[in-house]
Design a protein around this motif. Sequence first.
Motif, mmCIF file in Angstrom:
data_model
loop_
_atom_site.group_PDB
_atom_site.id
_atom_site.type_symbol
_atom_site.label_atom_id
_atom_site.label_comp_id
_atom_site.label_asym_id
_atom_site.label_seq_id
_atom_site.Cartn_x
_atom_site.Cartn_y
_atom_site.Cartn_z
ATOM 1 N N UNK A 71 -0.290 29.862 8.659
ATOM 2 C CA UNK A 71 1.044 29.292 7.739
ATOM 3 C C UNK A 71 0.896 29.608 6.071
ATOM 4 N N UNK A 72 -0.541 29.152 6.034
ATOM 5 C CA UNK A 72 -0.842 29.205 4.502
ATOM 6 C C UNK A 72 -1.116 30.716 3.955
ATOM 7 N N UNK A 73 -1.019 31.667 4.800
ATOM 8 C CA UNK A 73 -1.532 32.983 4.425
ATOM 9 C C UNK A 73 -0.511 33.442 3.298
ATOM 10 N N UNK A 74 0.624 33.142 2.928
ATOM 11 C CA UNK A 74 1.654 33.530 1.994
ATOM 12 C C UNK A 74 2.250 32.317 1.282
ATOM 13 N N UNK A 75 1.812 31.022 1.412
ATOM 14 C CA UNK A 75 2.539 29.983 0.920
ATOM 15 C C UNK A 75 1.447 28.705 0.797
ATOM 16 N N UNK A 76 1.758 27.719 -0.200
ATOM 17 C CA UNK A 76 1.199 26.588 -0.030
ATOM 18 C C UNK A 76 1.693 25.478 0.919
ATOM 19 N N UNK A 77 1.033 24.664 1.467
ATOM 20 C CA UNK A 77 1.695 23.639 2.474
ATOM 21 C C UNK A 77 1.621 22.070 1.493
ATOM 22 N N UNK A 78 2.828 21.330 1.643
ATOM 23 C CA UNK A 78 2.778 20.227 0.824
ATOM 24 C C UNK A 78 2.264 19.086 1.831
ATOM 25 N N UNK A 79 1.763 17.853 1.424
ATOM 26 C CA UNK A 79 0.898 16.847 2.385
ATOM 27 C C UNK A 79 2.257 16.484 3.126
ATOM 28 N N UNK A 80 2.191 16.365 4.434
ATOM 29 C CA UNK A 80 3.243 15.761 5.176
ATOM 30 C C UNK A 80 3.821 17.139 6.207
ATOM 31 N N UNK A 92 0.798 -1.466 -0.019
ATOM 32 C CA UNK A 92 0.031 0.114 0.100
ATOM 33 C C UNK A 92 0.888 1.114 -0.114
ATOM 34 N N UNK A 93 1.769 1.335 1.030
ATOM 35 C CA UNK A 93 2.578 2.273 1.224
ATOM 36 C C UNK A 93 3.959 1.861 1.705
ATOM 37 N N UNK A 94 5.407 2.322 1.323
ATOM 38 C CA UNK A 94 6.510 1.860 2.135
ATOM 39 C C UNK A 94 6.536 2.900 3.416
ATOM 40 N N UNK A 95 6.187 4.167 3.127
ATOM 41 C CA UNK A 95 6.645 5.029 4.008
ATOM 42 C C UNK A 95 5.302 6.270 4.384
ATOM 43 N N UNK A 96 5.258 6.683 5.475
ATOM 44 C CA UNK A 96 4.231 7.414 5.834
ATOM 45 C C UNK A 96 3.863 8.664 4.900
ATOM 46 N N UNK A 97 5.113 9.026 4.302
ATOM 47 C CA UNK A 97 5.475 10.397 3.594
ATOM 48 C C UNK A 97 4.487 10.080 2.151
ATOM 49 N N UNK A 98 4.809 8.671 1.782
ATOM 50 C CA UNK A 98 4.377 8.239 0.360
ATOM 51 C C UNK A 98 2.612 8.175 0.744
ATOM 52 N N UNK A 99 2.325 7.711 1.750
ATOM 53 C CA UNK A 99 0.988 7.660 1.774
ATOM 54 C C UNK A 99 0.166 8.709 2.069
ATOM 55 N N UNK A 156 0.566 18.013 18.055
ATOM 56 C CA UNK A 156 0.923 18.558 16.538
ATOM 57 C C UNK A 156 -0.069 17.829 15.722
ATOM 58 N N UNK A 157 -0.196 18.396 14.531
ATOM 59 C CA UNK A 157 -1.084 17.834 13.476
ATOM 60 C C UNK A 157 -0.383 17.660 12.101
ATOM 61 N N UNK A 158 -0.377 16.867 11.374
ATOM 62 C CA UNK A 158 0.149 16.499 9.901
ATOM 63 C C UNK A 158 -0.928 16.716 8.922
ATOM 64 N N UNK A 159 -0.797 17.956 7.910
ATOM 65 C CA UNK A 159 -1.515 18.242 7.039
ATOM 66 C C UNK A 159 -1.448 17.251 5.541
ATOM 67 N N UNK A 160 -2.553 17.583 4.985
ATOM 68 C CA UNK A 160 -2.456 16.997 3.415
ATOM 69 C C UNK A 160 -2.026 18.481 2.983
ATOM 70 N N UNK A 161 -2.025 18.356 1.499
ATOM 71 C CA UNK A 161 -1.874 19.696 0.522
ATOM 72 C C UNK A 161 -2.966 20.745 1.109
ATOM 73 N N UNK A 162 -2.317 22.101 1.220
ATOM 74 C CA UNK A 162 -3.161 23.130 1.663
ATOM 75 C C UNK A 162 -2.785 24.242 0.771
ATOM 76 N N UNK A 168 1.096 11.522 0.449
ATOM 77 C CA UNK A 168 1.204 12.118 -0.826
ATOM 78 C C UNK A 168 -0.207 11.554 -1.621
ATOM 79 N N UNK A 169 -0.658 10.454 -1.556
ATOM 80 C CA UNK A 169 -1.601 9.797 -2.307
ATOM 81 C C UNK A 169 -2.880 9.321 -1.293
ATOM 82 N N UNK A 170 -3.075 10.363 -0.328
ATOM 83 C CA UNK A 170 -4.060 10.026 0.788
ATOM 84 C C UNK A 170 -5.377 9.458 0.386
ATOM 85 N N UNK A 171 -6.077 10.010 -0.576
ATOM 86 C CA UNK A 171 -7.421 9.822 -1.119
ATOM 87 C C UNK A 171 -7.327 8.402 -1.479
ATOM 88 N N UNK A 172 -6.448 8.010 -1.963
ATOM 89 C CA UNK A 172 -6.326 6.327 -2.655
ATOM 90 C C UNK A 172 -5.953 5.519 -1.392
#
Length: 337
Positions: free
Chosen positions: A247-256, A31-38, A142-148, A40-44
Amino acid sequence: MKLATLQQGGRDGTLVVVSRDLAHCRAVPAIARTLLAALDDWATVEPQLRQVYEALNSGAIKGDPFDQAACHSPLPRTWQWADGSAYINHVELVRRARNAEVPESFYTDPLMYQGGSDGFIPPYGKIVAQDAWGIDFEAEVAVVTGDVPMGATPEEAAKAIRLVMLVNDVSLRNLIPSELAKGFGFFQSKPASAFSPVAVTPDELGDAWRDAKVHLPLVVHLNGQLFGKPDAGVDMTFDFGRLIAHVAKTRTLCAGSIIGSGTVSNKQGSLWGSSIANGGVGYCCLAEVRTYEAIEQGKPATPFMKHGDTVRIEMFDGQGRSVFGAIENQVDTRSAA
């Protein structure tokens, strides 16, 4: 759902699904080798991971024994780690210790710093630092986000929260004043942080997750003695939606991306009523008790951490079960000499 990363299989570790009781785990390389990979494709990936989680809990599939000490932080490294100060009581106390005013804007606009995210301390790893640096722990959520997307509202940002975990945001207090005096923020005074062995999806917290906050006590032991148990849902001025949107006021956030709450802190009044020994809920860092001591006794009496000192950070649900496992960090000053 509960997820963890074992310290095996390369720099980013191996993702495992962990049973609700933290007794067993199962690797999911198909399914996913690492959490970061998971992430990146969270919906699936998320529905597939959840199937494994449900099967592990029901006994439909077997897992291996889960060893928290074998874990790395859920994300051993990631794209971004930004830590807020959502608990204004903590801000007021630590700034008072530095004889610094709290600007009015701090009550309406979150305070935040960007920490190093290229490597974190394992949950049972060592804090390597020198005594003279003033070693302190800071127990947080702390929380971990998807893409924002840039410009996300707090409501949109809250929907991007994928996982929740605990963090020990290590601070070197004696290095902070001179760094801040330069007018350019923390750097040397904020070394690597440690996260809980397990990260959980918000739904796993049940009623304890509401208003983008965790409404449970955060339990801290210092050298085996209860040091603090403030409620993470109390006196949190800015919820995680607000923090992520900041954080997202002036930038996008990547998943993770990881966003921290800042030190959990409840308003309690004086030193004599705030400590565990005096019937209070105690503290999530040494700086707070040292400030109370300075105010009421003329100078701090509680020392910063020294070689061999151990801090343990954990959170329990309403049935007394550990939610995230424990962070247990011991200070090692000899390796930093």
